[in-house]
Design a protein around this motif. Structure first.
Motif, PDB file in Angstrom:
ATOM      1  N   ILE A  42      36.359 -30.418 102.407  1.00  0.00           N
ATOM      2  CA  ILE A  42      36.613 -29.310 103.330  1.00  0.00           C
ATOM      3  C   ILE A  42      37.871 -28.541 102.957  1.00  0.00           C
ATOM      4  O   ILE A  42      37.879 -27.304 102.947  1.00  0.00           O
ATOM      5  N   ASN A  43      38.940 -29.255 102.596  1.00  0.00           N
ATOM      6  CA  ASN A  43      40.242 -28.608 102.393  1.00  0.00           C
ATOM      7  C   ASN A  43      40.621 -28.428 100.929  1.00  0.00           C
ATOM      8  O   ASN A  43      41.685 -27.882 100.638  1.00  0.00           O
ATOM      9  N   GLY A  44      39.809 -28.898  99.996  1.00  0.00           N
ATOM     10  CA  GLY A  44      40.144 -28.750  98.585  1.00  0.00           C
ATOM     11  C   GLY A  44      41.190 -29.760  98.152  1.00  0.00           C
ATOM     12  O   GLY A  44      41.222 -30.904  98.636  1.00  0.00           O
ATOM     13  N   LEU A  45      42.085 -29.369  97.230  1.00  0.00           N
ATOM     14  CA  LEU A  45      43.143 -30.262  96.775  1.00  0.00           C
ATOM     15  C   LEU A  45      44.140 -30.514  97.907  1.00  0.00           C
ATOM     16  O   LEU A  45      44.633 -29.569  98.514  1.00  0.00           O
ATOM     17  N   VAL A  46      44.409 -31.789  98.167  1.00  0.00           N
ATOM     18  CA  VAL A  46      45.321 -32.166  99.236  1.00  0.00           C
ATOM     19  C   VAL A  46      46.369 -33.122  98.671  1.00  0.00           C
ATOM     20  O   VAL A  46      46.273 -33.571  97.522  1.00  0.00           O
ATOM     21  N   ASP A  47      47.371 -33.439  99.473  1.00  0.00           N
ATOM     22  CA  ASP A  47      48.428 -34.353  99.051  1.00  0.00           C
ATOM     23  C   ASP A  47      47.865 -35.745  98.766  1.00  0.00           C
ATOM     24  O   ASP A  47      46.815 -36.136  99.301  1.00  0.00           O
ATOM     25  N   THR A  48      48.579 -36.479  97.938  1.00  0.00           N
ATOM     26  CA  THR A  48      48.105 -37.809  97.562  1.00  0.00           C
ATOM     27  C   THR A  48      48.058 -38.772  98.742  1.00  0.00           C
ATOM     28  O   THR A  48      47.325 -39.764  98.701  1.00  0.00           O
TER      29      THR A  48
ATOM     30  N   ASP B 213      47.036 -37.867 101.740  1.00  0.00           N
ATOM     31  CA  ASP B 213      46.037 -37.373 102.682  1.00  0.00           C
ATOM     32  C   ASP B 213      44.719 -38.091 102.396  1.00  0.00           C
ATOM     33  O   ASP B 213      44.012 -37.780 101.427  1.00  0.00           O
ATOM     34  N   LEU B 214      44.374 -39.038 103.258  1.00  0.00           N
ATOM     35  CA  LEU B 214      43.200 -39.875 103.016  1.00  0.00           C
ATOM     36  C   LEU B 214      41.882 -39.146 103.253  1.00  0.00           C
ATOM     37  O   LEU B 214      40.815 -39.728 103.056  1.00  0.00           O
TER      38      LEU B 214
ATOM     39  N   GLN C 242      47.284 -44.292  87.806  1.00  0.00           N
ATOM     40  CA  GLN C 242      48.214 -43.746  88.790  1.00  0.00           C
ATOM     41  C   GLN C 242      47.526 -42.614  89.548  1.00  0.00           C
ATOM     42  O   GLN C 242      46.850 -41.780  88.956  1.00  0.00           O
ATOM     43  N   LEU C 243      47.724 -42.591  90.871  1.00  0.00           N
ATOM     44  CA  LEU C 243      47.096 -41.565  91.702  1.00  0.00           C
ATOM     45  C   LEU C 243      47.690 -40.205  91.360  1.00  0.00           C
ATOM     46  O   LEU C 243      48.900 -40.005  91.435  1.00  0.00           O
ATOM     47  N   LEU C 244      46.815 -39.255  90.971  1.00  0.00           N
ATOM     48  CA  LEU C 244      47.276 -37.931  90.564  1.00  0.00           C
ATOM     49  C   LEU C 244      47.087 -36.906  91.668  1.00  0.00           C
ATOM     50  O   LEU C 244      47.986 -36.125  91.964  1.00  0.00           O
ATOM     51  N   PHE C 245      45.910 -36.886  92.295  1.00  0.00           N
ATOM     52  CA  PHE C 245      45.655 -35.944  93.394  1.00  0.00           C
ATOM     53  C   PHE C 245      44.457 -36.439  94.171  1.00  0.00           C
ATOM     54  O   PHE C 245      43.765 -37.399  93.785  1.00  0.00           O
ATOM     55  N   ARG C 246      44.185 -35.782  95.287  1.00  0.00           N
ATOM     56  CA  ARG C 246      42.984 -36.046  96.085  1.00  0.00           C
ATOM     57  C   ARG C 246      42.242 -34.736  96.307  1.00  0.00           C
ATOM     58  O   ARG C 246      42.865 -33.672  96.362  1.00  0.00           O
TER      59      ARG C 246
END
Length: 368
Positions: A258-264, A266-267, A250-254
């Motif tokens: 450049i931006n660090g941790l982003v929403d799941t 956000d490709l 299951q997708l946990l995070f991305r």
């Protein structure tokens, strides 16, 4: 119960004292669990058993590169190859931790009724209603210490180290040439100090270390005019999963460079997945035994977890980066401790694991 019964509340444990233990009744699946609050009720008390959640702590390092003023002359004067000419930002994960935590399982709510015919008991509940101990002081959990970044050393402005000849140069190229010459002079003086051939030798070891440190600091600052500077900042991010069953990838995070941790969704970030596997360490409930257990629903006693075990794996794309195996009551069973342990002929002390709800220790003794 009397209205003036004392209730002691600690930082994270609520103590219910005293009450008489008669029965521990599971609430039916049709019951609106949200209507029940853990603690004292007119009929007795309500408590929850826990399930295991996994807190995933990430240390993310952000590296910011700023090119030096003389980056274009790094190859010519300092023989430095492939020096970046443009600023950049990069994020990377430098540490991953998986920490088990106990949370109240609202599907495992049980009621204890009061009755004067049985022995009095002291029950310790966590703030969220998890049963922790009976007739005993629960163990105190050590709080997690938040990550504290190390203090950054004070940056040296390299222009403050430039002499008048460098600062008064007519062009950037000339400034770069004179700065490179100054760097080579510093390195030569350092070698002379180490060899003991300098014109002004230090008097002792401490003075030698001080002089060498000053030379190194000046060399590093002036060289940054060619190489550029890298500034690192580290932050901690915490994600919690509370599985009710096994699942795969299951997708946990991305994570974006450049931006660090982003929403799941956000490709721009690379995906990180999590999987949970039931290790089947607890055999499934026998249907015949379950039917017999239902007949004991009104038998006095205390329900506890018999935790199973789960394997949690975090993936970066298709590659596994960390795996952890943890006890997990959601992959186990629930059993009843007989109410005979709590009658007037015994004094029973019970400690439960705050994460799994399993029995950690059980002492029973006859009163003198």
């Amino acid at each position: 119960m009397k209205q003036n019964r004392d209730t002691k509340v600690s930082k994270w444990v609520k103590r219910l004292v005293p009450f008489y233990l008669l029965a521990c009744l599971p609430l039916s699946a049709q019951t609106q669990i949200s209507d029940y609050q853990p603690g004292v009720t007119p009929e007795g008390a309500v408590y929850f058993l826990p399930k295991t959640a996994i807190r995933i702590n990430l240390l993310v390092e952000k590296t910011t590169y700023t090119p030096g003023d003389f980056a274009a002359y790094a190859q010519r004067y300092m023989r430095l190859k492939d020096v970046p000419m443009e600023p950049s930002i990069q994020h990377r994960i430098i540490r991953v931790q998986m920490i088990p935590e106990g949370v109240a399982d609202s599907t495992k709510a049980f009621a204890i009724k009061f009755n004067a015919k049985t022995v009095a008991a002291n029950v310790a509940l966590a703030d969220d209603g998890r049963l922790l101990a009976i007739n005993a002081e629960p163990s105190t959990a050590q709080p997690l210490k938040p990550f504290v970044p190390a203090p950054k050393p004070k940056a040296v402005n390299p222009r403050q180290l430039m002499n008048q000849e460098i600062l008064s140069a007519s062009s950037t190229a000339k400034m770069a040439e004179l700065t490179a010459r100054e760097i080579y002079d510093l390195r030569e003086n350092r070698n002379l100090l180490i060899k003991g051939q300098a014109d002004f030798m230090p008097q002792d070891g401490n003075q030698m270390r001080l002089m060498l440190n000053q030379i190194d600091e000046q060399d590093k600052a002036l060289t940054s005019m060619f190489k550029g500077t890298y500034e690192c900042d580290t932050t901690e991010h915490s994600l919690v999963i509370c599985p009710d069953g096994p699942f795969q990838r299951q997708l946990l995070f991305r994570l974006s460079q450049i931006n660090g941790l982003v929403d799941t969704d956000d490709l721009s970030g690379a995906p990180y997945y999590v999987s949970v596997e039931d290790l089947n360490t607890v055999p499934p409930i026998d249907e015949e035994a379950a039917a017999k257990a239902k007949k004991k629903i009104y038998e006095a006693g205390v329900y506890v977890n018999v935790p199973g075990k789960m394997r949690v794996t975090l993936y970066q794309g298709i590659n596994s980066i960390i795996t952890s195996e943890q006890p997990a009551p959601q992959f186990g069973n629930v059993e009843l401790l007989s109410g005979e342990l709590f009658n007037k002929h015994y004094t029973t002390h019970l400690w439960l694991n705050p994460i799994t709800g399993g029995v950690e220790r059980l002492d029973s003794e006859q009163p003198k």
